[in-house]
Design an enzyme around this catalytic site. Structure first.
Site, PDB file in Angstrom:
ATOM      1  N   ASP A  78      -8.431   5.210 -12.790  1.00 55.39           N
ATOM      2  CA  ASP A  78      -8.488   4.318 -13.948  1.00 55.39           C
ATOM      3  C   ASP A  78      -9.527   3.222 -13.746  1.00 55.39           C
ATOM      4  OD1 ASP A  78      -6.640   3.299 -11.939  1.00 55.39           O
ATOM      5  OD2 ASP A  78      -6.258   1.646 -13.329  1.00 55.39           O
ATOM      6  N   GLU A 145      -4.195   1.841 -11.039  1.00 57.22           N
ATOM      7  CA  GLU A 145      -4.320   0.871  -9.947  1.00 57.22           C
ATOM      8  C   GLU A 145      -4.584  -0.521 -10.492  1.00 57.22           C
ATOM      9  OE1 GLU A 145      -6.665  -1.506  -6.934  1.00 57.22           O
ATOM     10  OE2 GLU A 145      -7.229  -0.830  -8.946  1.00 57.22           O
TER      11      GLU A 145
END
Length: 495
Positions: A78, A145
């Site tokens: 991400d 994350e």
């Protein structure tokens, strides 16, 4: 032909460009996860895609490397998806417009996602290669994350055989990170009487008539709240609290709405708000805004030279808003909240020990939400800072929610991986790499609780201004780090 096709190393930049074509902001990782799963399927590489969309890929050792210790390569899929005002890209459904400027790769109008797309690109290039010799590779690519390390928290790593991990989530070449701060996301909320829940002392919402105005705090540089919090750049949400309190102390003002920031771990660059004042008070409002703007411009002249405040008179009309007494309470709450560096490390000069960042601000008919990223390399200091936020919020009549808490990553005194990496770096470049701790959060602490006796080092190529629309990735640094990574995998242990 892709924009990055002719850059070296070709496979790394080819995969990186493929990644940028897929929307993969935090919380929107379905497509990128499926892309990685299909990559593995097409190459007959063992792959696990879990319910969270985390990906684990395993490639067995090259011939002659069967007895070498397995290596875990780790990163996250991400990115922090932010864009410039006026940019027409829908980052939830569209890819990025990557471009090259000299030695830099960037994205037009948006963040680039080098953090941590380059880790994914390195990993795919290694898995795809028929020429790089390597021990057993265990590639772990996590989700989300950037919004609390939820992927790392929920992943099952019981099938891994290695305990040496190279985390590819660092942004400065020649620095090996060996420990990091722990952190948490803290939402401080004052609820309004119009919301479904009204615990505490709710803010009231009424229909009022007056001059509706728009306030904009902008022109700030922003940045990563872990890597750049020590630069003391302006925080648009924090400045809004100061401005609103200055206004509320001098004249009756009603807050209609406010919104600033996109991620708790990114220093916000712009905050917009709508307020309502009586016609007779507009001239005084304009005077206060100009005075505060001049004061803050003087304070930020060397750190954020582009800072500005803008007041626009929109219309005379009615709006649902907080009455002046509740607006003053909300303003006092926002103005008293701590922000920025709270303590420096006594053990490592120049390292931030404890900090927090008011990354997201929302205000409206549901009340006020101020969301922070809290970090500290000292666990007790982290919890003391969370308690400080709790106390301030409860005194204002609200409450807090703590989510996404993660542990710090402790320095390992005996690290065969670190020693091997240092010796190879010296041999290749004739210089000693810097071994450091970092204030930003990494997934190594969480993953260390899942992998017995984890020996881990974090590294990566040069990136600038991550989590912002000015983010860049160095082409030459990507190449050098790739060459180093290949050499590291190909170098055998002394048996």
């Amino acid at each position: 032909m892709g924009v990055l096709t002719n850059l070296e190393p070709k496979k790394v930049f080819c995969f990186f460009e493929e990644i940028t074509k897929i929307p993969h902001g935090s919380g929107n990782v379905g497509q990128i996860s499926d892309y990685l799963a299909n990559f593995a399927k097409e190459r007959d590489i063992f792959c696990i895609q879990d319910e969270l969309k985390n990906i684990i890929m395993i490639k067995e050792a090259s011939e002659g490397y069967e007895k070498e210790p397995p290596v875990i390569l780790q990163g996250h899929m991400d990115m922090v998806a932010v864009k410039k005002p006026g940019c027409d890209i829908d980052m939830s459904t569209e890819g990025l417009r990557v471009a090259v400027d000299g030695d830099k790769v960037y994205a037009e109008g948006t963040s680039l996602g080098g953090d941590d797309g380059i880790a994914v690109a390195y990993s795919l290039a290694l898995l795809d290669s028929d020429t790089v010799r390597h021990p057993r590779l265990e590639v772990v690519i996590t989700v989300d994350e950037e919004v609390g390390m939820d992927g790392a928290r929920g992943i099952d790593l019981s099938m891994l055989t290695g305990n040496r991990m190279i985390n590819l989530d660092s942004e400065e070449e020649g620095i090996f990170l060996t420990s990091c701060a722990g952190g948490a996301r803290v939402g401080c909320r004052l609820k309004a009487s119009s919301s479904n829940e009204t615990e505490g002392i709710p803010l009231s919402i009424h229909e009022r008539t007056g001059v509706i105005c728009e306030l904009t705090i902008g022109g700030l540089l922003g940045g990563h709240s872990g890597g750049e919090i020590h630069k003391e750049r302006g925080n648009s949400n924090r400045i809004f609290g100061r401005l609103l309190y200055s206004i509320a102390m001098k004249l009756p003002v009603s807050l209609i709405s406010a919104e600033g920031g996109l991620a708790d771990n990114a220093i916000p660059r712009e905050t917009k708000a709508r307020i309502l004042v009586a016609e007779d008070n507009y001239a005084l409002l304009d005077e206060i805004v100009k005075k505060v703007e001049k004061e803050i411009q003087g304070e930020l002249s060397s750190r954020d030279p582009g800072f500005y405040l803008q007041l626009i008179r929109k219309e005379w009309g009615s709006a649902r808003c907080m009455p002046p007494e509740d607006t003053k309470r909300a303003a006092a709450f926002l103005n008293i909240l701590p922000n920025g560096v709270q303590a420096m490390s006594a053990d490592m000069p120049g390292l931030v020990e404890t900090s927090l960042n008011l990354g997201i601000l929302k205000a409206g008919e549901e009340g006020i939400l101020a969301e922070f990223s809290v970090r500290s390399s000292v666990e007790s200091a982290k919890h003391a800072l969370i308690d400080e936020l709790r106390a301030a919020t409860e005194l204002a009549g609200g409450g807090i929610e703590v989510t996404g808490e993660y542990p710090g990553w402790k320095f390992r005194k005996n690290s065969p991986l670190r020693e091997k990496m240092i010796l190879l770096y010296e041999k290749m470049y004739g210089a000693v790499p810097r071994v450091e701790a970092i204030h930003a959060g990494l997934e190594c602490g969480i993953l260390g609780s899942k992998i017995r006796d984890l020996d881990c080092v974090s590294m990566g190529p040069d990136m600038k201004d991550i989590h912002t629309t000015e983010e860049t990735l160095s082409i030459s640094s990507v190449k050098r780090v790739w060459e180093y990574l290949v050499a590291l995998l190909e170098e055998k242990e002394q048996h």
